[in-house]
Design a protein around this motif. Structure first.
Motif, mmCIF file in Angstrom:
data_model
loop_
_atom_site.group_PDB
_atom_site.id
_atom_site.type_symbol
_atom_site.label_atom_id
_atom_site.label_comp_id
_atom_site.label_asym_id
_atom_site.label_seq_id
_atom_site.Cartn_x
_atom_site.Cartn_y
_atom_site.Cartn_z
ATOM 1 N N LEU A 123 0.831 -1.201 0.000
ATOM 2 C CA LEU A 123 0.000 0.000 0.000
ATOM 3 C C LEU A 123 0.867 1.253 0.000
ATOM 4 O O LEU A 123 0.585 2.213 -0.722
ATOM 5 N N THR B 184 0.841 4.058 -3.020
ATOM 6 C CA THR B 184 0.471 5.438 -2.742
ATOM 7 C C THR B 184 1.661 6.381 -2.776
ATOM 8 O O THR B 184 1.486 7.594 -2.708
ATOM 9 N N LEU C 37 -0.936 11.318 2.057
ATOM 10 C CA LEU C 37 -1.549 9.994 1.998
ATOM 11 C C LEU C 37 -2.998 10.086 1.553
ATOM 12 O O LEU C 37 -3.438 9.343 0.672
ATOM 13 N N ARG D 140 -3.231 10.873 -2.244
ATOM 14 C CA ARG D 140 -2.882 9.724 -3.084
ATOM 15 C C ARG D 140 -3.949 8.644 -3.023
ATOM 16 O O ARG D 140 -4.306 8.044 -4.035
ATOM 17 N N MET D 141 -4.486 8.393 -1.830
ATOM 18 C CA MET D 141 -5.538 7.388 -1.694
ATOM 19 C C MET D 141 -6.786 7.820 -2.466
ATOM 20 O O MET D 141 -7.415 7.003 -3.130
ATOM 21 N N MET E 226 -6.189 7.271 -6.148
ATOM 22 C CA MET E 226 -6.186 5.849 -6.445
ATOM 23 C C MET E 226 -7.617 5.304 -6.470
ATOM 24 O O MET E 226 -8.011 4.594 -7.403
#
Length: 73
Positions: A6, A10, A25, A28-29, A32
């Motif tokens: 993960l 990320t 974070l 990026r999450m 995604m």
């Protein structure tokens, strides 16, 4: 999914995952999830969408995967 995987997907250090409120974070999450959600709508299968996201090169983007493009911003 393992923490190391993960973190790699990320583009953050694995220790960053201990701070879920990290702006980097979260950004990026979010990116995604947006891409995988769109791919899921097209394929009708979340597993296929995740496979595509991580593995299929896209000719129009220099044969990078969607995951590569998210990491590049």
């Amino acid at each position: 999914m393992k923490v190391a995987n993960l973190a790699q997907l990320t583009g953050v250090h694995r220790n960053t995952l201990r701070n879920p409120s990290s702006e980097r974070l979260q950004g990026r999450m979010r990116e995604m999830v947006q891409v995988i959600s769109a791919a899921t709508e097209l394929t009708g299968d979340v597993d296929k969408a995740i496979y595509w996201y991580r593995n299929e090169p896209i000719a129009d983007y220099g044969h990078h995967t969607a995951a590569d493009r998210v990491l590049q911003g």
